[in-house]
Design a protein around this motif. Structure first.
Motif, mmCIF file in Angstrom:
data_model
loop_
_atom_site.group_PDB
_atom_site.id
_atom_site.type_symbol
_atom_site.label_atom_id
_atom_site.label_comp_id
_atom_site.label_asym_id
_atom_site.label_seq_id
_atom_site.Cartn_x
_atom_site.Cartn_y
_atom_site.Cartn_z
ATOM 1 N N THR A 111 4.128 7.731 8.660
ATOM 2 C CA THR A 111 2.875 7.274 8.066
ATOM 3 C C THR A 111 2.871 7.545 6.564
ATOM 4 O O THR A 111 2.487 6.687 5.764
ATOM 5 N N HIS A 112 3.320 8.718 6.196
ATOM 6 C CA HIS A 112 3.371 9.087 4.776
ATOM 7 C C HIS A 112 4.310 8.154 4.022
ATOM 8 O O HIS A 112 3.989 7.653 2.941
ATOM 9 N N ASP A 113 5.491 7.902 4.587
ATOM 10 C CA ASP A 113 6.471 7.044 3.923
ATOM 11 C C ASP A 113 5.998 5.595 3.828
ATOM 12 O O ASP A 113 6.348 4.885 2.892
ATOM 13 N N ASP A 114 5.198 5.158 4.787
ATOM 14 C CA ASP A 114 4.702 3.779 4.793
ATOM 15 C C ASP A 114 3.489 3.590 3.880
ATOM 16 O O ASP A 114 3.100 2.464 3.588
ATOM 17 N N THR A 115 2.880 4.675 3.452
ATOM 18 C CA THR A 115 1.695 4.589 2.598
ATOM 19 C C THR A 115 2.134 4.392 1.155
ATOM 20 O O THR A 115 2.914 5.177 0.625
ATOM 21 N N PRO A 116 1.645 3.336 0.511
ATOM 22 C CA PRO A 116 2.033 3.106 -0.885
ATOM 23 C C PRO A 116 1.641 4.285 -1.782
ATOM 24 O O PRO A 116 0.638 4.957 -1.552
#
Length: 93
Positions: free
Chosen positions: A80-85
């Motif tokens: 989720t963190h990596d997918d969040t811009p």
């Protein structure tokens, strides 16, 4: 009808038929139905309670399963963190 849905989930067919016949003939005694339902629920859930009791005494298993759950949670949070811009992450700080 909710009592009958529960009865269908935990009772044998003869018990269900007995109370449906009483219901249809308007001679049902809900106190008797509830007592039977409670007894059948206790019987139905007994194997689950025994399994829980057995598993709850196994500390190594509990720690292993908790560790597996924690790892899954970390992986999900990382994704989720990596997918969040970056812009959204910076705005939240």
């Amino acid at each position: 009808r909710n009592l009958f849905l529960l009865l269908q989930a935990v009772s044998d067919q003869s018990t269900i038929d007995h109370f449906e016949q009483q219901y249809n003939s308007m001679s049902i005694r809900y106190g008797d139905l509830k007592k039977q339902l409670a007894e059948d629920m206790v019987s139905f859930t007994a194997p689950f309670r025994e399994k829980i009791k057995a598993l709850s005494g196994d500390e190594a298993l509990i720690k292993r399963v908790a560790g597996m759950g924690a790892e899954k949670a970390r992986e999900s949070a990382r994704k989720t963190h990596d997918d969040t811009p970056d812009k959204i992450r910076k705005r939240r700080r």
